[in-house]
Motif scaffolding. Structure first.
Motif, PDB file in Angstrom:
ATOM      1  N   VAL A 178       0.834  -1.199   0.000  1.00  0.00           N
ATOM      2  CA  VAL A 178       0.000   0.000   0.000  1.00  0.00           C
ATOM      3  C   VAL A 178       0.871   1.252   0.000  1.00  0.00           C
ATOM      4  O   VAL A 178       0.620   2.215  -0.736  1.00  0.00           O
ATOM      5  CB  VAL A 178      -0.949  -0.003   1.222  1.00  0.00           C
ATOM      6  CG1 VAL A 178      -1.660   1.347   1.351  1.00  0.00           C
ATOM      7  CG2 VAL A 178      -1.966  -1.125   1.102  1.00  0.00           C
ATOM      8  N   GLY A 179       1.917   1.257   0.831  1.00  0.00           N
ATOM      9  CA  GLY A 179       2.815   2.398   0.888  1.00  0.00           C
ATOM     10  C   GLY A 179       3.541   2.643  -0.424  1.00  0.00           C
ATOM     11  O   GLY A 179       3.771   3.790  -0.820  1.00  0.00           O
ATOM     12  N   CYS A 180       3.902   1.570  -1.121  1.00  0.00           N
ATOM     13  CA  CYS A 180       4.583   1.696  -2.409  1.00  0.00           C
ATOM     14  C   CYS A 180       3.641   2.246  -3.472  1.00  0.00           C
ATOM     15  O   CYS A 180       4.059   3.047  -4.322  1.00  0.00           O
ATOM     16  CB  CYS A 180       5.129   0.334  -2.827  1.00  0.00           C
ATOM     17  SG  CYS A 180       6.002   0.339  -4.409  1.00  0.00           S
ATOM     18  N   MET A 181       2.386   1.869  -3.422  1.00  0.00           N
ATOM     19  CA  MET A 181       1.409   2.304  -4.417  1.00  0.00           C
ATOM     20  C   MET A 181       0.878   3.712  -4.144  1.00  0.00           C
ATOM     21  O   MET A 181       0.292   4.344  -5.027  1.00  0.00           O
ATOM     22  CB  MET A 181       0.237   1.320  -4.449  1.00  0.00           C
ATOM     23  CG  MET A 181       0.585  -0.057  -4.975  1.00  0.00           C
ATOM     24  SD  MET A 181       1.020  -0.043  -6.732  1.00  0.00           S
ATOM     25  CE  MET A 181      -0.542   0.441  -7.466  1.00  0.00           C
ATOM     26  N   ASP A 182       1.096   4.224  -2.950  1.00  0.00           N
ATOM     27  CA  ASP A 182       0.550   5.532  -2.565  1.00  0.00           C
ATOM     28  C   ASP A 182       1.449   6.648  -3.101  1.00  0.00           C
ATOM     29  O   ASP A 182       2.199   7.288  -2.357  1.00  0.00           O
ATOM     30  CB  ASP A 182       0.421   5.612  -1.042  1.00  0.00           C
ATOM     31  CG  ASP A 182      -0.331   6.847  -0.587  1.00  0.00           C
ATOM     32  OD1 ASP A 182      -0.768   7.642  -1.459  1.00  0.00           O
ATOM     33  OD2 ASP A 182      -0.481   7.036   0.637  1.00  0.00           O
ATOM     34  N   LEU A 186       3.874   9.853  -1.459  1.00  0.00           N
ATOM     35  CA  LEU A 186       5.282   9.946  -1.840  1.00  0.00           C
ATOM     36  C   LEU A 186       5.601  11.320  -2.414  1.00  0.00           C
ATOM     37  O   LEU A 186       6.635  11.924  -2.082  1.00  0.00           O
ATOM     38  CB  LEU A 186       5.624   8.851  -2.858  1.00  0.00           C
ATOM     39  CG  LEU A 186       5.595   7.410  -2.353  1.00  0.00           C
ATOM     40  CD1 LEU A 186       5.808   6.435  -3.509  1.00  0.00           C
ATOM     41  CD2 LEU A 186       6.647   7.182  -1.285  1.00  0.00           C
ATOM     42  N   ASN A 187       4.735  11.830  -3.261  1.00  0.00           N
ATOM     43  CA  ASN A 187       4.968  13.150  -3.839  1.00  0.00           C
ATOM     44  C   ASN A 187       4.860  14.247  -2.784  1.00  0.00           C
ATOM     45  O   ASN A 187       5.597  15.239  -2.813  1.00  0.00           O
ATOM     46  CB  ASN A 187       3.963  13.411  -4.961  1.00  0.00           C
ATOM     47  CG  ASN A 187       4.226  12.539  -6.178  1.00  0.00           C
ATOM     48  OD1 ASN A 187       5.352  12.119  -6.426  1.00  0.00           O
ATOM     49  ND2 ASN A 187       3.185  12.251  -6.936  1.00  0.00           N
ATOM     50  N   THR A 475      11.107   7.702  -4.316  1.00  0.00           N
ATOM     51  CA  THR A 475      10.420   8.845  -3.706  1.00  0.00           C
ATOM     52  C   THR A 475       9.395   9.427  -4.672  1.00  0.00           C
ATOM     53  O   THR A 475       8.370   8.813  -4.933  1.00  0.00           O
ATOM     54  CB  THR A 475      11.437   9.907  -3.266  1.00  0.00           C
ATOM     55  OG1 THR A 475      12.242  10.302  -4.391  1.00  0.00           O
ATOM     56  CG2 THR A 475      12.362   9.370  -2.182  1.00  0.00           C
ATOM     57  N   THR A 476       9.654  10.605  -5.215  1.00  0.00           N
ATOM     58  CA  THR A 476       8.643  11.360  -5.960  1.00  0.00           C
ATOM     59  C   THR A 476       8.532  10.907  -7.413  1.00  0.00           C
ATOM     60  O   THR A 476       9.440  10.279  -7.972  1.00  0.00           O
ATOM     61  CB  THR A 476       8.991  12.854  -5.942  1.00  0.00           C
ATOM     62  OG1 THR A 476      10.210  13.053  -6.684  1.00  0.00           O
ATOM     63  CG2 THR A 476       9.161  13.356  -4.523  1.00  0.00           C
ATOM     64  N   THR A 477       7.406  11.292  -8.019  1.00  0.00           N
ATOM     65  CA  THR A 477       7.195  11.009  -9.437  1.00  0.00           C
ATOM     66  C   THR A 477       8.210  11.745 -10.287  1.00  0.00           C
ATOM     67  O   THR A 477       8.686  11.231 -11.309  1.00  0.00           O
ATOM     68  CB  THR A 477       5.773  11.428  -9.845  1.00  0.00           C
ATOM     69  OG1 THR A 477       4.819  10.712  -9.060  1.00  0.00           O
ATOM     70  CG2 THR A 477       5.520  11.146 -11.321  1.00  0.00           C
ATOM     71  N   LYS A 596       2.756   4.755   5.306  1.00  0.00           N
ATOM     72  CA  LYS A 596       2.981   6.133   4.865  1.00  0.00           C
ATOM     73  C   LYS A 596       4.466   6.444   4.656  1.00  0.00           C
ATOM     74  O   LYS A 596       4.814   7.560   4.284  1.00  0.00           O
ATOM     75  CB  LYS A 596       2.404   7.118   5.894  1.00  0.00           C
ATOM     76  CG  LYS A 596       0.895   7.032   6.055  1.00  0.00           C
ATOM     77  CD  LYS A 596       0.172   7.418   4.764  1.00  0.00           C
ATOM     78  CE  LYS A 596      -1.350   7.401   4.957  1.00  0.00           C
ATOM     79  NZ  LYS A 596      -2.055   7.765   3.697  1.00  0.00           N
ATOM     80  N   LYS A 597       5.338   5.459   4.915  1.00  0.00           N
ATOM     81  CA  LYS A 597       6.782   5.705   4.843  1.00  0.00           C
ATOM     82  C   LYS A 597       7.452   4.576   4.057  1.00  0.00           C
ATOM     83  O   LYS A 597       8.088   3.691   4.629  1.00  0.00           O
ATOM     84  CB  LYS A 597       7.377   5.812   6.246  1.00  0.00           C
ATOM     85  CG  LYS A 597       6.817   6.985   7.058  1.00  0.00           C
ATOM     86  CD  LYS A 597       7.472   7.051   8.429  1.00  0.00           C
ATOM     87  CE  LYS A 597       6.945   8.239   9.221  1.00  0.00           C
ATOM     88  NZ  LYS A 597       7.579   8.331  10.566  1.00  0.00           N
TER      89      LYS A 597
END
Length: 650
Positions: A178-182, A186-187, A475-477, A596-597
């Motif tokens: 879930v954290g990886c897909m969120d 991440l952004n 991390t971010t897109t 969330k992390k």
């Protein structure tokens, strides 16, 4: 009168007078017919005539007897065959879904038009390639990759399902997914997670090199590169400049040995491009002659791609791609910090390009240092790799450093003490020797000499980029797109895999046993696995039989081989303890997952794994699995005399 005298009278004897009554009353005969009718002449037949007359009436009887005997024999033969057929166990045909699928795949893969005597591979597998076209995501495609992709799909579907009453580790795997897909979270977090981790490693938010002005005094800047390398190893499980690990002793598989050399684990995180994993349980020897995976570093400087080996223009193009990527990567962190007030935008861009070039040069130099050693021998003999005390290694490297006009400094004992400081193990530097291959000892010596003459600000730049490169992609897109653009420019296969499969791969790579628990099939444990064990035992028996018949082996060698066969261990499908209550929680004890992390989750897992590896140094070898059960492959780990075989869930 003498009857035989031949004198006077008939030499045949005296005349005999027949009495009247003895004369036959035969009428005068005129011709042969009369003689025959009177009985005077008797017909004399041939032997064949006599045989035909004698056996003429017996022939039908003999024919009947022969036919009867033939029928009797035929009846006996049929009866025996029928009896054997009745008592023989019927051949069982496997009609399960798995068997039917395998049979169909085999039939579809064959190319009957090919002559097996000329090209057996084309005959057996000729149609597989056309039926399984290579996806653009992969540089190559084979049966293993096809199956592995299906496994990742199954893992993804399982992680997406909302299933309750699962062990804690399985639930943690779902939370990590879930954290990886969120991507939204991440952004929103941006680069802050990376900067926080850099601070814990003793590294700045961006390389100090970028903020250098013309009046910068290199001699005033200090940076403890060895302390940073130790923290990177213990915090995120990554090798920088120095390779370190613990492996089974080749001569005594019940104990572990420390092995050092060139960097081995250059990327401790899962790849965003789904590549087949190496056999991650054992280090490859020769250390320096190994396949450099694309997952090790997305931009491994000095590497050659496809047909660009002999093309200077292509090499230069790739170098520019790498330098531009590193400059853009560093600029994002500079802008995130917002504290460069001394430099104008033009000066900043100039310094970024200079820093990227400096990193590229140093990275290339160190890479070539490793590559030069790989030509010395085709393969290291693992069982004969020498071992040294830390002091002996230090003495050797110091001599090379001084020979190259460098300044020697204590490295190896301090490094080992720093790495083991997070464990319960206390080293004895007199007894605990370190295995170092000859090629690796050469690399370590040259690396120490090179580092001794490199300015501290450049050392910080090199280590900073190495660490940020492997972390920031998670991390971010914006950063993922930056990586992907450069990846597309330097690779022929430029299509990224779906985010869901990337995350499934990440969770499976970091929490493979928990994922395996979720997709494990009790039928495999109870039915399939015992059959596989029986098959392997029969193979071992057959091998022992062949050893017994071998004439080129002496008795001592045969005895040693028999013992090896008997002691050979098999790791099939899943560990036997996997479904036992509480075992999975024990296996992943200490791991904390926060949906969330995402980056911190992977780092926490690496920290726990690193500490466990260090703690087992004093423990006896329990022959753990070299790969996760979800990896589609099979291995023979010769150091531990084990066979590992995955379970095909497809």
């Amino acid at each position: 009168m003498n009857a035989w005298s031949g004198q006077e009278g008939d030499v045949m004897g005296p005349t005999v007078t027949r009495a009247g009554s003895a004369k036959p009353s035969t009428p005068p005969l005129k011709n042969g017919n009369d003689l025959r009718e009177s009985g005077y002449l008797i017909a004399v037949g041939s032997r064949t005539s006599r045989f035909r007359r004698k056996y003429k009436k017996r022939m039908p009887f003999l024919v009947i007897v022969i036919i009867f005997l033939l029928l009797l024999i035929a009846f006996i033969i049929i009866t025996i065959l029928y009896a054997l057929a009745v008592h023989k166990k019927p051949v069982k045909l496997c009609k399960s879904t798995e068997c039917l699928r395998s049979a169909a795949n085999l039939a579809l893969s064959m190319d009957p038009s090919a002559n097996p005597c000329e090209n057996f591979y084309q005959y057996a597998c000729g149609n597989w390639g056309s039926d399984h076209p290579r996806p653009d995501t992969y540089p190559s495609y084979d049966w293993f990759r096809d199956k592995q992709t299906k496994v990742y799909t199954i893992v993804r579907d399982f992680l997406n399902r909302n299933i309750s009453n699962q062990p804690k580790a399985v639930q943690q795997a779902k939370e990590m997914f879930v954290g990886c897909m969120d991507t939204e979270t991440l952004n929103k977090r941006g680069l802050k997670p990376v900067i926080t981790i850099l601070e814990s490693l003793g590294l700045p938010p961006y390389p100090t090199f970028i903020n250098i002005t013309e009046d910068f005094d290199y001699s005033t800047y200090t940076f403890d590169w060895l302390e940073a390398v130790i923290k990177i190893k213990t915090h995120i499980g990554m090798d920088v400049l120095i390779g370190f690990d613990i492996y089974t002793d080749a001569k005594n598989s019940s104990v572990y040995r420390i092995i050092m050399g060139s960097p081995e684990t250059t990327n401790p995180f899962p790849s965003t491009h789904i590549e087949r994993k190496r056999h991650n349980g054992r280090k490859s020897f020769n250390f320096l002659k190994r396949f450099i995976e694309e997952t090790s570093s997305i931009y491994h400087v000095g590497r050659r791609y496809d047909k660009s080996d002999d093309s200077a223009d292509e090499d230069e193009k790739l170098a520019q791609i790498h330098k531009l990527f590193y400059a853009e990567l560093m600029k994002l962190f500079v802008l995130e910090s917002g504290d460069i007030a001394k430099l104008t935008e033009v000066d900043l861009d100039k310094n970024l390009i200079t820093a990227a070039t400096e990193y590229y040069t140093m990275n290339n130099d160190l890479y070539e240092m490793e590559g030069d050693n790989s030509t010395e021998s085709d393969e290291e003999d693992y069982g004969n790799i020498p071992d040294y005390t830390a002091d002996e290694i230090q003495t050797h490297t110091d001599a090379v450093v001084e020979l190259n006009n460098g300044t020697a400094s204590p490295i190896w004992k301090r490094y080992l003490e720093g790495v083991f400081s997070i464990s319960n193990t206390e080293l004895d530097f007199e007894k605990d020797k370190v295995m170092v291959a000859d090629s690796d000892l050469k690399y370590m010596s040259l690396m120490a000499a090179y580092v001794s003459k490199t300015p501290p600000v450049v050392m910080e730049l090199y280590i900073w980029v190495k660490v940020v490169e492997v972390m920031s992609i998670h991390t971010t897109t914006e950063l993922r797109d930056l990586f992907q653009r450069a990846y597309e420019q330097s690779h022929s296969h430029d299509q990224p895999s779906p985010r869901s499969l990337q995350c499934a791969n990440a969770v499976n790579d970091m929490l493979g046993m928990a994922v395996s628990y979720g997709i494990a099939d009790p039928h495999f444990f109870n039915v399939t696995k015992p059959k596989i064990k029986t098959m392997i035992e029969e193979l071992k028996d057959a091998l022992a039989h062949l050893v017994g018949e071998a004439k080129w082996m002496d008795d001592n060698t045969k005895l040693a081989t028999y013992r090896k066969i008997i002691d050979m261990k098999t790791l099939i499908g899943f560990p036997d303890w996997l479904l036992e209550d509480g075992k999975l929680e024990e296996y992943y004890e200490g791991i904390v997952i926060d949906p969330k992390k995402h980056l911190e989750n992977m780092i926490n897992i690496n920290q726990v794994k690193t500490k466990k590896v260090l703690n087992r140094f004093r423990d006896g070898n329990n022959f753990t699995w070299a790969t996760d059960p979800t990896e589609v492959n099979a291995y023979h780990t010769f150091q531990e005399n084990t066979i590992s075989e995955s379970y095909d869930v497809t």
